[in-house]
Write an enzyme that holds these catalytic residues in place. Structure first.
Site, PDB file in Angstrom:
ATOM      1  N   ASP A   1      40.244  32.756  49.347  1.00 17.42           N
ATOM      2  CA  ASP A   1      40.734  34.027  48.811  1.00 17.42           C
ATOM      3  C   ASP A   1      40.055  35.193  49.533  1.00 17.42           C
ATOM      4  OD1 ASP A   1      42.391  35.450  47.081  1.00 17.42           O
ATOM      5  OD2 ASP A   1      41.781  34.286  45.333  1.00 17.42           O
TER       6      ASP A   1
ATOM      7  N   ASP B   1      50.146  38.327  44.634  1.00 21.06           N
ATOM      8  CA  ASP B   1      50.089  37.310  43.591  1.00 21.06           C
ATOM      9  C   ASP B   1      51.405  37.233  42.823  1.00 21.06           C
ATOM     10  OD1 ASP B   1      47.488  36.584  44.158  1.00 21.06           O
ATOM     11  OD2 ASP B   1      46.606  37.906  42.657  1.00 21.06           O
TER      12      ASP B   1
END
Length: 457
Positions: free
Chosen positions: A183, A238
Site C-alpha cells: 500500500d 479504493d
C-alpha cells in the site's frame, strides 16, 4: 475503431519476456500477434488475472464459535483464517477456479521483533504464520499478505516496510508467502516509481516466486512503469460496495490507454470486489454495501472484461447464530460462481476496452469488447445511466466484415440467443439494458464454428 486492429505500441525490448497469443481477424483464427507481457518471475496463478478472496471485510472474533461475533473491519486471527480456508472449498470458490487467499492489513503485530523483522500479531497468531500458510498450501491455495511502503500501514497503524525492504521480503519468503500487496500510506516525500522497485528487487532476491501487487491507487500511472517490476497494480482508487464507487472505478479504468490495459503478468487491478455484501459483512471504510443485484452483476461484469484481478472480500462463513458454517448468499453464488463470466476474465489476450461511443461522456449505451484467445469475442453492454437504454452491437466494431455471421450467447442468462448477421440484435431491433445493468455476450463467428465442427469430426 476495430477491436482487432489495435497493436501494442510499447517496445518489446523494454520487457523481460514476450508471449504470442492467437488473435482473430475476419472471424477466423488466422494470425499470431506479438504481445508484450510484464515480469514473469514464476509467481503462481499470476499469468492470468488472480482469482481469489480477501479478509478485508470478512472475518470476526471468536470464530468458529460457539460465541462467534459479527465480522470486523480488517480483523484476522488463526482460527478465523483456518475456518475460512476450509470454507473457501465448501462454498464452491475453488471448484470454479479461485486460488488466491489474501490477508489484508490485519495480520502484523504493532511492533517489529527485537531483530527488526515483521512478526504476526502475537495474540492472534501465537504459532506464527507458517502453520496457517502451510495449511493453505496443502489445500492448493496461493497465500497473500499485505504491507505498506510508508512508515505505517493504512488502517491498523502497523509497521510499514519503509527502510526494511530486504528484511520484510526475507520474512515473506521464509514464511512461504506467494503474493504481496504494498500500500501507499505514510509516504511523505516518497515517489512510487522510485520506491516500489526497492521492494520488487528485495522480493526477487529471495529466490521465491512472489506476485507483487502495487497499491498507490493509480495516482502515478503505474500502468506505464509497473510492468517492469510487478505482476499487478491498483489502477484506481479504493472501491466500496456502493453504486457511486463502482461507477467511478469503471470510469477510472476506462480512461487508461488501451495499449496499457493489461497483458499476462501485468494486470490493472480495479480493487477488491464487494459482491453481494450487505449487513453480513464488515463495512469497508465506513461504507455498508448497498448495491442492487443488478449493480453487483455490473461490478463483476466490468471487472471481468477489463481483465482485472477478481478478488472478492466477503464473509464465506455465516456466524450469525454464534457458530460458523460455510455459506455465501444465493446472489453471491449466482455472480461469483458464474463460469461463463469468469472465462472471459481468465484469458491471455489484452484487456477489454471501450469500443463505442468514443468516451463515457457521450450519451447512450456503452459497448466494451475483449478479443479472446479462442477467436471469440466478449462484449459488455454497460448502462451507467439512471434510465434504461437501447442499443446494438455492429460487428464491424469487432474488426469483422459487415456480413459476418456469428452465434451469440448471453452469459448471465446462460442462454444461446441464435445466429446473427452483421449486428446484434437483428436489423430493426434493439437490445434493452436496464439502468445500472450490464449485458454480457460472447460472440462466435460462424467460420470459427465451422472450423471447430470439422476438427471435431
Amino acid at each position: 475503431s476495430s477491436l482487432f486492429r489495435h497493436e501494442l505500441s510499447v517496445g518489446l525490448s523494454a520487457y523481460p519476456t514476450e508471449l504470442r497469443v492467437p488473435m482473430a481477424r475476419s472471424g477466423v483464427l488466422i494470425s499470431f500477434l506479438p504481445l508484450v507481457v510484464a515480469f514473469d518471475n514464476g509467481a503462481p496463478h499470476s499469468k492470468l488475472p488472480p482469482l481469489g478472496w480477501s479478509s478485508w471485510v470478512s472475518l470476526g472474533e471468536d470464530w468458529p464459535g460457539p460465541h462467534a461475533k459479527h465480522p470486523a473491519f480488517d480483523f484476522c486471527d488463526e482460527a478465523s483464517v483456518k475456518a475460512s480456508i476450509d470454507a473457501f472449498f465448501e462454498v464452491g470458490l475453488y471448484d470454479v477456479g479461485y486460488r488466491h487467499f489474501h490477508l489484508d492489513d490485519c495480520w502484523a503485530d504493532l511492533e517489529r521483533n527485537a531483530s527488526g523483522y515483521l512478526q504476526p500479531e502475537r495474540d492472534h497468531f501465537p504459532r506464527g504464520l507458517e502453520p496457517i500458510i502451510q495449511y493453505a498450501h496443502k489445500k492448493g491455495l496461493v497465500f497473500g499478505l499485505y504491507t505498506c511502503a510508508g512508515t505505517h500501514t493504512c488502517v491498523g497503524q502497523r509497521p510499514g516496510s519503509k527502510g526494511h525492504w530486504d528484511q520484510d521480503a526475507a520474512a515473506f519468503a521464509e514464511w512461504g508467502v506467494d503474493w504481496v500487496k504494498m500500500d501507499w500510506c505514510y509516504t511523505d516525500g516518497m515517489k512510487p516509481a522510485d520506491t516500489y522497485p526497492l521492494m520488487a528487487t528485495a522480493l526477487n532476491k529471495t529466490g521465491r516466486p512472489i506476485h507483487f501487487n502495487m497499491c498507490e491507487w493509480g495516482k502515478d500511472e503505474p500502468w506505464t512503469w509497473g510492468p517492469l517490476i510487478a505482476q499487478s497494480w491498483r489502477a484506481t482508487g479504493d472501491h466500496v460496495g456502493t453504486w457511486k464507487s463502482t461507477k467511478d472505478i469503471i470510469a477510472q479504468r476506462t480512461a487508461i490507454p488501451t495499449n496499457l490495459g493489461g497483458t499476462p503478468f501485468a494486470w490493472n487491478d480495479m480493487d477488491m470486489l464487494e459482491t453481494g455484501n450487505y449487513k453480513q459483512a464488515a463495512h469497508a471504510n465506513g461504507k455498508e454495501g448497498n448495491m442492487t443485484a443488478t449493480e453487483y452483476k455490473t461490478e463483476f461484469s466490468m471487472w471481468a472484461i477489463f481483465a482485472s484481478p477478481l478478488v472478492v472480500t466477503t464473509p464465506i462463513l455465516d456466524c450469525s447464530s454464534g457458530t460458523c458454517a460455510p455459506s455465501i448468499t444465493a446472489l453471491q453464488k449466482e455472480i461469483l460462481l458464474n463460469t461463463d463470466i469468469i472465462a472471459i476474465n481468465q484469458d491471455i489476450t489484452p484487456a477489454g476496452r471501450l469500443l463505442s461511443p468514443s468516451s463515457l461522456e457521450a450519451s447512450g449505451l456503452k459497448v466494451y469488447g475483449r478479443a479472446l484467445g479462442d477467436g471469440t469475442v466478449a462484449v459488455a453492454l454497460y448502462n451507467p445511466d439512471d434510465e434504461a437504454q437501447d442499443g446494438s452491437v455492429d460487428f464491424t466494431l469487432l474488426g469483422w466484415h459487415g456480413d459476418t455471421q456469428a452465434s451469440v450467447r448471453d452469459l448471465w442468462q446462460h442462454k444461446d440467443l441464435g445466429l446473427f448477421k452483421g449486428r446484434y440484435p437483428a436489423d430493426g431491433h434493439l437490445v434493452r439494458v436496464e439502468a445500472h445493468a450490464t449485458t454480457v455476450l460472447r460472440l462466435t463467428p460462424q467460420k470459427l464454428e465451422t472450423i471447430r465442427a470439422h476438427v471435431a469430426a
